[in-house]
Design an enzyme around this catalytic site. Structure first.
Site, PDB file in Angstrom:
ATOM      1  N   ASP A 142      24.085 -22.793 -48.397  1.00  0.00           N
ATOM      2  CA  ASP A 142      24.476 -21.900 -47.304  1.00  0.00           C
ATOM      3  C   ASP A 142      25.963 -21.554 -47.359  1.00  0.00           C
ATOM      4  OD1 ASP A 142      21.928 -21.806 -46.328  1.00  0.00           O
ATOM      5  OD2 ASP A 142      22.237 -23.391 -44.831  1.00  0.00           O
ATOM      6  N   CYS A 143      26.793 -22.530 -47.750  1.00  0.00           N
ATOM      7  CA  CYS A 143      28.241 -22.270 -47.791  1.00  0.00           C
ATOM      8  C   CYS A 143      28.705 -21.738 -49.144  1.00  0.00           C
ATOM      9  CB  CYS A 143      29.029 -23.534 -47.418  1.00  0.00           C
ATOM     10  SG  CYS A 143      28.476 -25.022 -48.285  1.00  0.00           S
ATOM     11  N   TYR A 144      27.880 -21.946 -50.162  1.00  0.00           N
ATOM     12  CA  TYR A 144      28.177 -21.415 -51.498  1.00  0.00           C
ATOM     13  C   TYR A 144      26.932 -20.682 -52.009  1.00  0.00           C
ATOM     14  CZ  TYR A 144      32.306 -24.479 -51.628  1.00  0.00           C
ATOM     15  OH  TYR A 144      33.501 -25.091 -51.365  1.00  0.00           O
TER      16      TYR A 144
END
Length: 387
Positions: A142-144
C-alpha cells in the site's frame, strides 16, 4: 610511568602533520633506517610509516541506494548490469557483492568457466563513471505500490553508494600448490599439476597488518587508503583470528587478522578497484588498501621494520588437502623466497606467481606518504581496539 623510551600520541603526530613537520616513510624505507640508526633513535625521528597492498579481496561489495521511482517502490530483487544485488534491506537499498556472477553466466557448466563479468566489474564500471543498467522488482504494498523500475544511471546520479567490505587486508595467507595430477582452478589462481607452480598473495614487508602484527595502532575509526579514497576500519573482518602461531617477531606464520572497512564509493577510482575474472572459480575485486602506522613508541617502530626475510607462510596443497578441509603444511617459506621467483619444496625448485601487485603496493604507500606530508591525510584515532 611508561616502559618505553619514546612516547607519542596520535594527537601529537596529527599536530605535526598539520604543521608540515611530520616525518613519514614507507614500510620499505623504514627497514634501512632502523638498521642504520637503531630502533629507539629511529622511533624518535619517524612519526608515520605507510603501508600498501593491492590484490583480489573477494569479501568486498557496496551498499547502493538506486533512487526512488514515482509511484514509490520497495525493491525485493535488484540487478545492476544483470548482476543480482541483495535487496532484503529497505525501500531502494541493496548490497552488491564483488563475487556475484552475471545472471546468464554459464558458470562452470563448461569447465573451466571464464566468468567474464560480475559484481567486481560492476563496481569498477561505477567508479569509472560508466552508465549502468538497473532493473528492480517488488511485490507491491500500500505504501510502495510500484512493482518494477528500470533505468540507466551513473554513480554520480545515485543518491548514495558506500564500499563496505566485510573482510580485507588478510594478515598473511597461504602459498598454494597443487600436488594432484590435474590442473586445479582456484581462488588462488590456476595451479598446475604436480606442483608446477606456487601462487601467493601478500605484499610482504609492505602489507598493512604485517607491520602491526598485534593491531596495537589499528581499531574502529582508523583512517585508511581504500580504493583510491579515504576510508575507515569499522571492525575486525570475518575469519579474523588472533590466537595463531607467530614468529619471535610477532608476525603470524598462517592466515590471521582481517579488517572490515568502509568508504564513500563516489570518491574512489577504477585504478584501485578492479574487477577480476578468475578462470574456473568466479569473479572478484582487486582492492587498493593502505594503512598509515603511527610510531607511538619504539615497539611499534620495531614491528614496522620487519623485512621479507623474516615473514613466513605455509605451503598448502589446493589439489586435495584444501578442498577436503585437511590442514597440512608442506613447508614454511619466507616472502623473500617467494619474491625471488622460486621456492624449494622437498628438493624441487618450484616457480612462484604473485597474485598481488608490488608495484601498486609501493604506489599506495607512496601516495599515503605524500598525502600525509602535504597535510591532506590525518591519522584516525581508534575508538575501540581489537586486542
Amino acid at each position: 610511568m611508561s616502559d618505553y623510551k619514546v612516547n607519542k600520541t596520535i594527537e601529537q603526530i596529527n599536530k605535526k602533520i598539520a604543521a608540515g613537520e611530520a616525518v613519514v616513510v614507507t614500510a620499505e624505507e623504514i627497514i634501512d633506517i632502523a638498521k642504520k640508526e637503531g630502533i629507539v633513535e629511529a622511533a624518535k625521528k619517524i612519526d608515520v610509516v605507510t603501508t600498501g597492498t593491492f590484490a583480489p579481496m573477494c569479501s568486498s561489495g557496496a551498499f547502493i541506494n538506486i533512487g526512488q521511482s514515482k509511484p514509490l517502490v520497495r525493491t525485493t530483487k535488484t540487478w545492476i548490469n544483470n548482476v543480482q544485488a541483495y535487496s532484503g534491506l529497505a525501500a531502494v537499498d541493496c548490497y552488491l557483492g564483488a563475487t556475484q556472477t552475471c545472471e546468464d553466466d554459464p558458470l562452470n557448466k563448461r569447465h573451466p568457466g571464464e566468468f567474464n563479468y560480475g559484481g567486481g566489474h560492476v563496481i569498477q564500471d561505477l567508479v569509472a563513471g560508466k552508465q549502468v543498467h538497473i532493473r528492480a522488482e517488488s511485490y507491491g504494498t500500500d505504501c510502495y505500490p510500484n512493482r518494477k523500475i528500470e533505468k540507466l544511471v551513473t554513480l554520480e546520479e545515485l543518491p548514495n553508494a558506500m564500499l563496505c567490505n566485510p573482510r580485507n587486508a588478510y594478515q598473511n595467507y597461504n602459498c598454494a600448490i597443487n600436488k594432484s595430477d590435474k590442473i586445479k582452478y582456484t581462488y588462488m589462481g590456476t595451479l598446475k599439476s604436480d606442483m608446477g607452480n606456487a601462487n601467493y598473495s601478500t605484499s610482504g614487508e609492505l602489507s598493512p597488518l604485517l607491520n602491526d602484527p598485534y593491531l596495537k595502532t589499528i581499531g574502529v575509526g582508523t583512517r585508511i587508503f581504500l580504493g583510491g579514497a579515504q576510508g575507515y576500519v569499522t571492525w575486525t573482518g570475518t575469519q579474523h583470528k588472533n590466537k595463531v602461531e607467530r614468529g619471535l617477531n610477532g608476525v603470524p606464520v598462517t592466515p590471521a587478522g582481517t579488517l572490515a572497512v568502509m568508504g564513500d564509493l563516489k570518491q574512489m577510482s577504477p585504478e584501485w578497484l578492479v574487477g577480476q575474472s578468475i578462470r574456473g572459480y568466479g569473479v572478484s575485486l582487486s582492492v587498493g588498501f593502505g594503512i598509515p602506522i603511527p610510531i607511538l613508541n619504539e615497539e611499534i617502530l620495531k614491528y614496522t621494520s620487519v623485512c621479507d626475510e623474516d615473514i613466513f607462510t605455509q605451503v598448502v596443497d589446493y589439489g586435495y588437502d584444501y578442498p577436503e578441509g585437511i590442514s597440512k603444511s608442506y613447508g614454511q617459506v619466507s616472502y623473500a623466497e617467494l619474491k625471488s621467483g622460486s621456492i624449494m619444496i622437498k628438493g624441487r625448485k618450484i616457480p612462484t606467481v604473485p597474485l598481488s601487485s608490488m608495484i601498486k603496493a609501493r604506489k599506495i604507500a607512496d601516495i599515503l606518504k605524500k598525502s600525509i606530508q602535504k597535510a591532506k591525510f590525518f591519522l584516525g584515532q581508534p575508538q575501540h581496539m581489537f586486542y
